[in-house]
Write an enzyme that holds these catalytic residues in place. Structure first.
Site, short mmCIF file in Angstrom:
data_model
loop_
_atom_site.label_atom_id
_atom_site.label_comp_id
_atom_site.label_asym_id
_atom_site.label_seq_id
_atom_site.Cartn_x
_atom_site.Cartn_y
_atom_site.Cartn_z
CD GLN A 136 5.87 30.31 -81.26
OE1 GLN A 136 4.90 30.78 -80.65
NE2 GLN A 136 5.77 29.20 -81.96
CG ASP A 195 5.19 29.01 -91.01
OD1 ASP A 195 6.20 28.58 -90.45
OD2 ASP A 195 4.53 29.97 -90.55
NE ARG A 201 9.66 29.51 -83.53
CZ ARG A 201 10.15 30.64 -84.05
NH1 ARG A 201 11.35 31.09 -83.74
NH2 ARG A 201 9.46 31.32 -84.95
N GLY A 202 10.68 28.13 -86.91
CA GLY A 202 10.60 29.18 -87.92
C GLY A 202 10.97 28.55 -89.26
CB ALA A 203 9.24 28.50 -92.54
NE ARG A 250 6.81 22.36 -86.23
CZ ARG A 250 6.91 23.65 -85.90
NH1 ARG A 250 8.08 24.17 -85.60
NH2 ARG A 250 5.83 24.42 -85.84
CE LYS A 259 3.36 29.29 -84.74
NZ LYS A 259 3.32 27.83 -84.57
O1 MRU Z 1 5.79 26.96 -85.04
P1 MRU Z 1 6.91 27.90 -85.37
O2 MRU Z 1 7.40 28.71 -84.24
O3 MRU Z 1 8.00 27.22 -86.15
O4 MRU Z 1 6.16 28.92 -86.30
C1 MRU Z 1 6.52 29.33 -87.51
C2 MRU Z 1 6.80 30.75 -87.42
O5 MRU Z 1 7.83 31.11 -86.92
C3 MRU Z 1 5.84 31.72 -87.90
O6 MRU Z 1 4.66 31.25 -88.37
C4 MRU Z 1 6.54 32.73 -88.76
O7 MRU Z 1 5.76 33.84 -88.86
C5 MRU Z 1 6.87 32.24 -90.14
S1 MRU Z 1 8.41 31.49 -90.25
C6 MRU Z 1 9.54 32.80 -90.33
#
Ligand code: MRU
Length: 360
Positions: free
Chosen positions: A196, A237, A51-53, A91, A248
């Protein structure tokens, strides 16, 4: 980053198998999940094993490479088209995912005449992952300049190395600054419903020996009002042309509070997160996930047995939007691998770069 002394990336591929640090098990167990097909990698993105963009982007790039490797020669493009559709359906909010699928598709397409679509797909996926690492390292070097001595920095969710292949986006400046001796302290907001912050960011900071404390999501405003936050740095994201950012859920409230108390609010993200085809945050698709993420929490009990427990009223429904949009007016600057920009004030060459354009 190192885990017990061993350097790791969040996602990589070996012998056609995509390997992921299983983020659903952290911080309680450290395990690598193996995905042997593009369908398995897509499912891992969907279930947030990765996870995380930017990490999602890297995983999506490798999933596309897997699809090229799996496709029958007689029906290659139809097979990969369907695989791309499946990967892109996992996603909807993270721009990096679409950036990666598009890049792998385009590069492989142009190599097809030479009979090397599949190898080009693998090379492109690796290059995307390597570029992501390089971008994070640069964001760290550039972003550390905004962190004052002994700063108390608030971050939300996990925009750390787990979310970025390596180094992090929001955390890269923190690691870089702390690595040069700055005694920075990080407020880690827990980030309900999936936690997270409390699980992943706290684990990373602990691993890196950076001073930090987990706070309940709704404690941020209080700390800001008492002068206990010097700076906010979050990830992003998707970033629209006018500088609005999706991040998030819960980021918006922090940005509004920071603005109220005169605290600088920065977002950090690589250029692969920018979506200049979208004029404002109003057009960013917001993912909604299962109510179960709100209803239940899971983790090991005192005997180490994994349990899933309900933490909400059994008869009540829930709503689970997982991102929100922070308007550009609340954002002091956006840290990228090219520099720190005021939202919406992008250099002309950046607007013209293919990396920053969304060609769909
Ligand atoms: O739903 P997730 O855990 O994939 O969320 C995305 C994120 O990790 C956050 O929004 C983050 O701040 C940006 S992506 C590095």
């Amino acid at each position: 980053m190192r885990v017990n002394g061993t350097p790791y990336r969040t996602v990589w591929m070996s012998n056609g198998i995509v390997q992921l640090i299983d983020q659903n098990l952290l911080p309680f167990e450290f395990a690598i999940k193996e995905c042997r097909t593009h369908q398995a990698t897509a499912a891992a993105i969907e279930r947030m094993t990765v996870r995380g963009a930017p990490a999602i982007g890297a995983a999506a790039g490798f999933a596309m490479a897997q699809a090229f490797g799996e496709a029958p020669q007689s029906d290659l493009w139809e097979y990969v088209r369907q695989a791309r559709e499946r990967i892109e359906a996992t996603r909807p909010t993270a721009r990096d995912l679409f950036f990666a699928t598009e890049r792998v598709w385009n590069e492989a397409r142009s190599a097809w005449d030479r009979g090397c679509a599949a190898t080009t797909a693998v090379e492109t996926a690796w290059r995307l992952a390597d570029d992501s690492v390089a971008a994070s390292r640069r964001m760290g070097e550039i972003g550390r300049k905004i962190i004052p001595e002994n700063a108390r920095v608030l971050t939300h969710c996990n925009a750390g190395w787990l979310a970025n292949v390596d180094y992090g986006s929001a955390t890269a400046p923190i690691y870089s600054s702390a690595g040069r001796g700055n005694r920075v302290h990080v407020w880690v907001s827990e980030t309900r419903p999936r936690s997270q912050g409390a699980r992943l960011t706290a684990w990373e900071l602990q691993n890196e020996r950076v001073s930090h404390q987990i706070i309940a999501d709704n404690a941020a405003g209080h700390l800001m009002s008492r002068g206990e936050v010097d700076l906010v740095i979050t990830g992003a994201d998707r970033i629209a042309k006018n500088g609005d950012i999706a991040n998030k859920v819960g980021t918006l409230e922090k940005a509004i509070c920071a603005n109220e108390f005169g605290i600088p609010f920065f977002a950090a993200a690589p250029l692969s997160t920018f979506d200049f085809a979208i004029s404002s945050g109003d057009h960013i698709p917001i993912e909604h996930r299962s109510e179960d993420e709100v209803f239940f929490q899971s983790g090991p009990d005192e005997e180490g047995v994994w349990r899933k427990i309900r933490v909400t009223s059994p008869e009540s429904p829930a709503l689970n939007p997982t991102f929100d949009v922070t308007p550009a007016r609340y954002i002091t600057g956006i840290i990228t691998e090219r520099g720190i920009f005021r939202p919406g004030e992008w250099p002309a060459d950046l607007l013209a770069e293919p990396a920053a354009q969304n060609q769909r």
